[in-house]
Design an enzyme around this catalytic site. Sequence first.
Site, PDB file in Angstrom:
ATOM      1  CE  LYS A 276      84.761  62.125  25.953  1.00 53.80           C
ATOM      2  NZ  LYS A 276      85.326  60.817  25.103  1.00 53.80           N
TER       3      LYS A 276
ATOM      4  CG  ASP B 237      82.993  59.141  22.773  1.00 55.67           C
ATOM      5  OD1 ASP B 237      83.836  60.030  21.457  1.00 55.67           O
ATOM      6  OD2 ASP B 237      82.904  59.465  23.990  1.00 55.67           O
TER       7      ASP B 237
END
Length: 281
Positions: free
Chosen positions: A70, A106
């Site tokens: 990420k 997220d």
Amino acid sequence: MNDAPKKLAIIGWPVNHSRSPLIHNHWLSAQGVAGEYEPYAIDPKDDFRAALAAMAANGFVGANVTIPHKQTAFAAMDVLSDSARALGAVNTISMKQGRFIGDNTDGEGFLASLDAAAPGHDWRQRPVLVLGAGGAARAIIAALGRAGVPDIRLTNRTRDKADALAGLADNLTIGDWQKREALAAACGLLVNTTSLGMQGQPPLDMALSGLARGALVSDIVYTPLQTLLLAAAEQQGFIAVDGLGMLMQQAALSFEIWTGIRPEVNDDLRDVLVADLAGDE
Ligand code: NAP
């Protein structure tokens, strides 16, 4: 709009355990969008940007990103959304005309999971306690800050890691892990982002009695689906929110970025995931 079949992927290392292909292929089929979503392994030793360029050359138009990539993905983007920039991490990539656009769904996915579980609940007006200071906590804290929560409390076993997140949101205070029960006083939302309670890990040891009446108790762990924390919360009259909600909602936001369609997060999909998780037991 380009109607070529959409080639999509989840990039990770390893990546075969991911439930994302199940979720996105379910929606591609349910929405009648031609395309396929597949696991795609990129070795952390390889050049990430070059690997992305190879994917784009092979017709991929979008990808999710999971552990351990990420932050590497963040550094490889040409354009970043505000949420990706705030976190220094990307979980959704769009590949357009040779450019890589990075987003992070997220945190907003987490908020959407609470709204779906308890529409109209007043947790945003009350204090919130977040347990844990890893990657998931970062996304959740930043989203809580954007949601305008007046009093965000954070605690983590390793205090330094919590202290490092101090700049992620206004109204954020950090307390000692040993004092987590006192920190929960009057909270309208408790979120467990630690791996405590996960299969193979010890349970989270914490009394819930200090929480506000009717508070939400969210555990983003989803193996098992009903952690001991969530079972205790339900037994004591709190609203339990399991980790599948966040998993599905962050995916729905990624799907919307690639297709323009916000797919419905419904029991059909949930049943598919629950059956798949049961296969792991
Ligand atoms: P991470 O970056 O590795 O962070 C792990 C966190 O757990 C850290 O705060 C760590 O504390 C804490 N922890 C681990 N063992 C502990 C123990 N024995 N006692 C107290 N604290 C402990 O992981 P992550 O990526 O944030 O993910 C955390 C969990 O969320 C995982 O279970 C993951 O599967 C789940 N998750 C779910 C979703 C979803 O969509 N539902 C999304 C992302 C993650 P220290 O700093 O002290 O080590």
